[in-house]
Design an enzyme around this catalytic site. Structure first.
Site, PDB file in Angstrom:
ATOM      1  N   LYS A   1      23.660  10.049   2.234  1.00 41.86           N
ATOM      2  CA  LYS A   1      23.538  11.514   2.190  1.00 41.86           C
ATOM      3  C   LYS A   1      22.084  11.876   1.918  1.00 41.86           C
ATOM      4  CE  LYS A   1      25.434  14.182  -1.260  1.00 41.86           C
ATOM      5  NZ  LYS A   1      24.251  14.859  -1.839  1.00 41.86           N
TER       6      LYS A   1
ATOM      7  N   ASP B   1      23.194  11.198  -6.588  1.00 35.58           N
ATOM      8  CA  ASP B   1      22.014  11.048  -7.452  1.00 35.58           C
ATOM      9  C   ASP B   1      22.187  11.870  -8.725  1.00 35.58           C
ATOM     10  OD1 ASP B   1      21.670  13.518  -6.324  1.00 35.58           O
ATOM     11  OD2 ASP B   1      19.622  13.164  -5.601  1.00 35.58           O
ATOM     12  N   SER B   2      23.350  12.550  -8.862  1.00 36.67           N
ATOM     13  CA  SER B   2      23.711  13.141 -10.154  1.00 36.67           C
ATOM     14  C   SER B   2      23.849  12.041 -11.203  1.00 36.67           C
ATOM     15  CB  SER B   2      25.010  13.951 -10.042  1.00 36.67           C
ATOM     16  OG  SER B   2      26.019  13.196  -9.399  1.00 36.67           O
TER      17      SER B   2
ATOM     18  N   ASP C   1      23.789   8.671  -2.076  1.00 39.31           N
ATOM     19  CA  ASP C   1      22.662   9.602  -1.980  1.00 39.31           C
ATOM     20  C   ASP C   1      21.357   8.842  -1.826  1.00 39.31           C
ATOM     21  OD1 ASP C   1      23.109  12.353  -1.982  1.00 39.31           O
ATOM     22  OD2 ASP C   1      23.543  12.392  -4.137  1.00 39.31           O
TER      23      ASP C   1
ATOM     24  N   GLU D   1      26.292  23.236  -0.963  1.00 40.00           N
ATOM     25  CA  GLU D   1      26.338  23.394  -2.421  1.00 40.00           C
ATOM     26  C   GLU D   1      25.926  24.797  -2.835  1.00 40.00           C
ATOM     27  OE1 GLU D   1      24.570  20.240  -4.714  1.00 40.00           O
ATOM     28  OE2 GLU D   1      24.767  21.342  -6.601  1.00 40.00           O
TER      29      GLU D   1
ATOM     30  N   GLU E   1      19.314  15.362   1.459  1.00 41.09           N
ATOM     31  CA  GLU E   1      19.174  16.812   1.255  1.00 41.09           C
ATOM     32  C   GLU E   1      18.118  17.369   2.201  1.00 41.09           C
ATOM     33  OE1 GLU E   1      18.411  17.739  -2.878  1.00 41.09           O
ATOM     34  OE2 GLU E   1      20.184  16.633  -3.551  1.00 41.09           O
TER      35      GLU E   1
HETATM   36  O1  KIV Z   1      24.632  14.018  -6.562  1.00 50.40           O
HETATM   37  C1  KIV Z   1      25.720  14.601  -6.475  1.00 50.40           C
HETATM   38  O2  KIV Z   1      26.632  14.423  -7.294  1.00 50.40           O
HETATM   39  C2  KIV Z   1      25.909  15.526  -5.370  1.00 50.40           C
HETATM   40  C3  KIV Z   1      27.134  16.389  -5.383  1.00 50.40           C
HETATM   41  C4  KIV Z   1      27.002  17.442  -6.396  1.00 50.40           C
HETATM   42  C5  KIV Z   1      27.437  16.918  -4.043  1.00 50.40           C
HETATM   43  O3  KIV Z   1      25.085  15.599  -4.507  1.00 50.40           O
END
Ligand code: KIV
Length: 272
Positions: free
Chosen positions: A121, A52-53, A91, A190, A123
């Site tokens: 993934k 989600d970056s 994510d 992280e 959080e």
């Molecule tokens: O969203 C992302 O890129 C991440 C990584 C930094 C692990 O969660």
């Protein structure tokens, strides 16, 4: 190494576990589009994260919070189409799983059905454990994410190193065990102290993948645009830059502009 010419064996969650068991480090990078994902996959990266970056890197937001499920699905579809070998992890975006476990499983099933990715993934630890269990019970592999959790940035107030205090470190260790017991296939750690990440990696039987968590984890992940030097405004201590693509692209584009202006491009061989 180029994986696209050979008859490649896909990376699975089971193979990640085998890598940990034999002490082989896991490499993971983000990608959000077809072209970049193809390059990353072809170079032999084990796991591609549609992170989600993308909210920051692809959409220009200052946090990961605004990105929507529809946007994540669109990015993930492009990445899956390009990937032949790597495990594709997507994510779950902010707001798609925190409400309750039924909403969480509905979001998870939508991502799996529409993107053909391999794993999701999420959080969080104890707070989301019911959702994690329900999604895994639907047959969907989950990678956990603990330590600095960017979807909670408004709660923390800064992107500083997490779990430096004993209480937070103890909770993080408990959460890691809870995620393992719930059936997660791996956990991203992280921006936490290296000593803590090493301890967790030794205690857990599932793989840990670190970012800013030192060398004692079972694998490493970086954001592609950061490690390629496309995004120059971000330089935390943990980031190693492997290229300066910003400069290379800038020079190439300036050269193109100058050639167009001067009439040098196109020349006789570049026309019909
Ligand atoms: O969203 C992302 O890129 C991440 C990584 C930094 C692990 O969660």
């Amino acid at each position: 190494m180029s994986v696209h010419q050979e008859n490649v064996r896909r990376v699975t969650t089971r193979r990640l576990q085998e890598m940990k068991n034999r002490g082989e480090k896991i490499s993971m990078l983000t990608a959000y589009d077809y072209t970049m994902a193809g390059i990353v996959d072809n170079a032999g990266v084990d796991v591609i994260l549609v992170g989600d970056s993308a909210s920051n890197v692809m959409c220009g937001n200052t946090t990961t919070l605004p990105i929507t499920l529809d946007q994540m699905i669109s990015f993930a579809k492009s990445v899956s189409r390009a990937t032949q070998r790597a495990l594709v992890v997507v994510d779950m975006p902010f707001g798609s799983y925190q409400g309750n476990s039924l909403e969480a499983v509905a979001s998870a099933i939508r991502i799996m059905k529409e993107t053909y990715c391999d794993c999701l993934k999420m959080e969080g630890g104890e707070e989301i454990i019911d959702s994690v269990k329900r999604i895994i019970s639907a047959g969907i592999p989950i990678m956990g994410h603990l330590g600095l959790m960017p979807q909670s940035i408004n709660k923390y107030g800064s992107y500083t190193v997490r779990a430096q205090e004993e209480d937070e470190a103890a909770k993080l260790i408990r959460d890691a065990h809870l995620l393992e017991e719930a059936g997660c296939c791996a956990i991203v750690l992280e921006k936490i102290p290296a000593e803590l990440a090493t301890k967790i990696s030794k205690e857990l039987s599932i793989p840990t993948i670190g970012i800013g968590a030192g060398g004692g984890t079972d694998g490493q992940v970086l954001v592609l645009h950061d490690m390629l030097g496309l995004n120059c405004g971000f330089s935390p201590r943990f980031l190693r830059r492997y290229a300066n693509l910003n400069e290379i692209m800038n020079n190439a584009i300036r050269h193109y502009v100058s050639d167009v202006k001067s009439g040098d491009f196109p020349n006789e061989q570049e026309q019909y």
